[in-house]
Design a protein around this motif. Structure first.
Motif, short mmCIF file in Angstrom:
data_model
loop_
_atom_site.label_atom_id
_atom_site.label_comp_id
_atom_site.label_asym_id
_atom_site.label_seq_id
_atom_site.Cartn_x
_atom_site.Cartn_y
_atom_site.Cartn_z
N VAL A 26 0.81 -1.23 0.00
CA VAL A 26 0.00 0.00 0.00
C VAL A 26 0.84 1.28 0.00
N SER A 44 -6.03 8.02 5.86
CA SER A 44 -6.71 8.78 4.81
C SER A 44 -7.66 7.83 4.09
N LEU A 45 -8.60 8.39 3.36
CA LEU A 45 -9.54 7.56 2.61
C LEU A 45 -8.80 6.70 1.59
N LYS A 46 -7.81 7.27 0.91
CA LYS A 46 -7.06 6.51 -0.09
C LYS A 46 -6.32 5.34 0.56
N LEU A 47 -5.67 5.59 1.68
CA LEU A 47 -4.96 4.51 2.37
C LEU A 47 -5.94 3.44 2.84
N MET A 49 -8.77 2.65 1.51
CA MET A 49 -9.21 1.91 0.32
C MET A 49 -8.12 0.94 -0.15
N ASP A 50 -6.88 1.39 -0.17
CA ASP A 50 -5.77 0.54 -0.60
C ASP A 50 -5.63 -0.67 0.32
N SER A 52 -7.98 -1.95 2.25
CA SER A 52 -9.18 -2.76 2.05
C SER A 52 -9.01 -3.71 0.87
N LYS A 53 -8.48 -3.20 -0.23
CA LYS A 53 -8.24 -4.03 -1.41
C LYS A 53 -7.17 -5.08 -1.14
#
Length: 67
Positions: A26, A44-47, A49-50, A52-53
């Motif tokens: 990530v 952060s939202l991006k982290l 999401m990363d 989560s994936k």
């Protein structure tokens, strides 16, 4: 201020990933993953999401905010 609960460690272990492996996937340092798992860091939202994936789990299961 809302309380923050992080279930990342459970999902990371289910994927047989070390903190270092997940961090590399990530794009963060291992210390960031460690702080997340101890609920000492709000991602952060991006982290989120990363992560989560990477662990194939919904964000809502990984990061829980309560008031």
């Amino acid at each position: 201020m809302p309380d923050f609960q992080c279930n990342l460690k459970q999902y990371r272990l289910l994927k047989n990933l070390t903190q270092e492996q997940l961090a590399a996937q990530v794009g963060v340092r291992r210390e960031t993953i460690m702080r997340l798992e101890k609920a000492q860091y709000n991602p952060s939202l991006k982290l989120a999401m990363d992560i989560s994936k990477a662990v194939e789990a919904p964000i809502e299961a990984l990061f829980i905010f309560t008031e």
